[in-house]
Design an enzyme around this catalytic site. Structure first.
Site, PDB file in Angstrom:
ATOM      1  N   ASP A  17       0.860  -1.191   0.000  1.00 35.65           N
ATOM      2  CA  ASP A  17       0.000   0.000   0.000  1.00 35.65           C
ATOM      3  C   ASP A  17       0.890   1.231   0.000  1.00 35.65           C
ATOM      4  OD1 ASP A  17      -2.536   1.439   0.246  1.00 35.65           O
ATOM      5  OD2 ASP A  17      -1.850   1.984   2.240  1.00 35.65           O
ATOM      6  N   SER A  18       0.301   2.361  -0.386  1.00 33.59           N
ATOM      7  CA  SER A  18       1.048   3.618  -0.336  1.00 33.59           C
ATOM      8  C   SER A  18       1.480   3.928   1.103  1.00 33.59           C
ATOM      9  CB  SER A  18       0.178   4.754  -0.866  1.00 33.59           C
ATOM     10  OG  SER A  18      -1.001   4.862  -0.090  1.00 33.59           O
ATOM     11  N   TYR A  49      -0.719   8.613  -2.311  1.00 35.62           N
ATOM     12  CA  TYR A  49      -0.597   8.485  -3.768  1.00 35.62           C
ATOM     13  C   TYR A  49      -1.780   9.139  -4.487  1.00 35.62           C
ATOM     14  CZ  TYR A  49       3.020   4.736  -3.764  1.00 35.62           C
ATOM     15  OH  TYR A  49       4.168   3.992  -3.647  1.00 35.62           O
ATOM     16  N   GLY A  50      -2.872   9.366  -3.723  1.00 36.36           N
ATOM     17  CA  GLY A  50      -4.168   9.685  -4.327  1.00 36.36           C
ATOM     18  C   GLY A  50      -4.209  10.819  -5.334  1.00 36.36           C
ATOM     19  N   CYS A  80      -4.299  -1.411  -2.158  1.00 38.31           N
ATOM     20  CA  CYS A  80      -4.424   0.027  -2.366  1.00 38.31           C
ATOM     21  C   CYS A  80      -5.245   0.228  -3.631  1.00 38.31           C
ATOM     22  CB  CYS A  80      -3.022   0.603  -2.544  1.00 38.31           C
ATOM     23  SG  CYS A  80      -2.980   2.342  -2.984  1.00 38.31           S
ATOM     24  N   ASN A  81      -6.348   0.942  -3.508  1.00 43.26           N
ATOM     25  CA  ASN A  81      -7.207   1.155  -4.678  1.00 43.26           C
ATOM     26  C   ASN A  81      -6.532   2.021  -5.728  1.00 43.26           C
ATOM     27  OD1 ASN A  81     -10.216   0.203  -4.022  1.00 43.26           O
ATOM     28  ND2 ASN A  81      -9.199   0.837  -2.155  1.00 43.26           N
ATOM     29  N   THR A  82      -5.791   3.021  -5.260  1.00 47.25           N
ATOM     30  CA  THR A  82      -5.152   3.936  -6.208  1.00 47.25           C
ATOM     31  C   THR A  82      -4.146   3.174  -7.078  1.00 47.25           C
ATOM     32  OG1 THR A  82      -5.424   5.635  -4.523  1.00 47.25           O
ATOM     33  CG2 THR A  82      -3.994   6.163  -6.377  1.00 47.25           C
ATOM     34  N   GLU A 165      -3.141   9.213   7.380  1.00 48.18           N
ATOM     35  CA  GLU A 165      -1.671   9.098   7.417  1.00 48.18           C
ATOM     36  C   GLU A 165      -1.085   9.982   8.520  1.00 48.18           C
ATOM     37  OE1 GLU A 165       0.788   7.288   5.513  1.00 48.18           O
ATOM     38  OE2 GLU A 165      -0.957   6.089   4.978  1.00 48.18           O
ATOM     39  N   CYS A 199     -11.156   3.155  -0.757  1.00 46.86           N
ATOM     40  CA  CYS A 199      -9.770   3.476  -0.405  1.00 46.86           C
ATOM     41  C   CYS A 199      -9.506   2.733   0.892  1.00 46.86           C
ATOM     42  CB  CYS A 199      -9.598   4.974  -0.192  1.00 46.86           C
ATOM     43  SG  CYS A 199      -7.988   5.419   0.506  1.00 46.86           S
ATOM     44  N   THR A 200      -8.385   2.040   0.946  1.00 47.29           N
ATOM     45  CA  THR A 200      -8.150   1.165   2.095  1.00 47.29           C
ATOM     46  C   THR A 200      -7.915   1.951   3.387  1.00 47.29           C
ATOM     47  OG1 THR A 200      -5.832   1.009   1.421  1.00 47.29           O
ATOM     48  CG2 THR A 200      -7.310  -0.750   0.717  1.00 47.29           C
ATOM     49  N   HIS A 201      -7.709   3.259   3.275  1.00 46.22           N
ATOM     50  CA  HIS A 201      -7.578   4.076   4.483  1.00 46.22           C
ATOM     51  C   HIS A 201      -8.931   4.354   5.148  1.00 46.22           C
ATOM     52  CE1 HIS A 201      -3.607   4.901   2.865  1.00 46.22           C
ATOM     53  NE2 HIS A 201      -3.296   5.643   3.898  1.00 46.22           N
TER      54      HIS A 201
HETATM   55  N1  DGL Z   1      -5.038   3.553   0.547  1.00 48.29           N
HETATM   56  C1  DGL Z   1      -4.947   3.892  -0.808  1.00 48.29           C
HETATM   57  C2  DGL Z   1      -6.163   3.515  -1.598  1.00 48.29           C
HETATM   58  O1  DGL Z   1      -6.780   2.502  -1.295  1.00 48.29           O
HETATM   59  C3  DGL Z   1      -4.371   5.190  -1.241  1.00 48.29           C
HETATM   60  C4  DGL Z   1      -4.381   6.350  -0.348  1.00 48.29           C
HETATM   61  C5  DGL Z   1      -3.383   7.344  -0.880  1.00 48.29           C
HETATM   62  O2  DGL Z   1      -2.202   7.038  -0.806  1.00 48.29           O
HETATM   63  O3  DGL Z   1      -3.816   8.390  -1.375  1.00 48.29           O
HETATM   64  O4  DGL Z   1      -6.509   4.164  -2.540  1.00 48.29           O
END
Ligand code: DGL
Length: 281
Positions: A17-18, A49-50, A80-82, A165, A199-201
């Protein structure tokens, strides 16, 4: 060929993940598949990363995948979805054939999409995700493939991952952004009955998201679906299953300070961890 330099003996399952968000995926996967070994890599030094471009997310994700392969993983999950939206397909199609055609990289979007159409009664679905994931339209494209005619509305939440984060997700400041982006989503389609936390966050913001979402709307974090999908993947691909070691261990790598990662990881996991710092390039 490059792949002859990669370790061939069985190894842990890599989860990338990011930053910290993939820990929500790791947690669900370990709950359902505790017997395997895992190697988690968070690129915290370069997260989030978004809002990054396609090229940059692809470059960073490829660096991470290569490193996890070098460290013995045969299977890597982009938690990570991104990264799944912006890098997965290119890595699968362009990079795996020369890195090692027998290794696999899987994402989190497809396992979520496969179930979400069943969860929505009226087929009006909302997606909350990073600007990168929304812009890629990956969810819209995949959902339309599985459930033709489904109505999908996406809302970018540019600050949510950064709030997590920076450990600000439980504070009062987060309420403003959560309420704002949820209202924007529901304005797009007031009939939405199911919202994907794309988004996994975002599971870390679940309490606040619930607070600003009408109770009739179902909120869908992805972890359990990704875990179930991995379980099924192993049933369908015993050759990959046999290349994943099983001692129930989990190790953590981060591109940020290892102390900072270990401290913040306890927000996501209910056990203490040690992390090792690495440099990706
Ligand atoms: N957790 C990540 C996701 O699922 C990305 C969050 C990020 O780094 O912007 O998209």
């Amino acid at each position: 060929m490059f792949h002859t330099f990669l370790p061939q003996k069985p190894g842990p399952i890599g989860i990338f993940d990011s930053g910290y968000g993939g820990l929500t995926i790791l947690r669900s996967i370990r709950e359902q598949l505790p017997e395997y070994d895992y190697l988690y890599l968070g690129d915290n030094a370069r997260a989030p990363y978004g809002s990054r471009s396609f090229e940059v997310v692809y470059d960073f994700t490829l660096q991470a995948v290569k490193r996890l392969f070098e460290l013995g993983c045969h299977l890597v999950i982009l938690g990570c979805n991104t990264a799944s939206a912006k890098a997965l397909r290119s890595i699968q199609q362009n990079d795996l054939p020369y890195l090692d055609p027998s290794r696999r990289v899987l994402g989190v979007i497809r396992p979520t999409v496969e179930v979400v159409g069943e969860l929505s009664a009226n087929k009006h679905v909302g997606i909350l995700a990073t600007p990168g994931t929304i812009k890629s339209e990956s969810y819209n494209i995949e959902l339309e493939k599985f459930y033709p005619g489904i109505r999908v509305s996406g809302q970018a939440c540019p600050l949510w991952a950064a709030l997590v984060e920076n450990n600000e997700h439980l504070g009062a400041g987060a309420d403003y952004f959560v309420e704002k982006n949820l209202n924007q989503l529901l304005e797009q389609d007031p009939e939405i009955d199911t919202i994907i936390l794309g988004c996994t966050h975002y599971p870390l913001l679940l309490e606040k998201i619930r607070k600003y979402t009408p109770s009739s709307i179902r909120l869908v974090p992805q972890g359990d679906y990704v875990a179930k999908s991995l379980q099924q993947y192993f049933v369908n691909h015993p050759e990959m299953e046999s290349r994943c070691t099983k001692h129930g261990t989990c190790e953590f790598l981060t591109t940020e300070s290892s102390e900072k990662f270990a401290e913040n990881a306890t927000i996501f996991l209910d056990y203490e961890i040690h992390a090792k710092k690495i440099v990706l390039e």
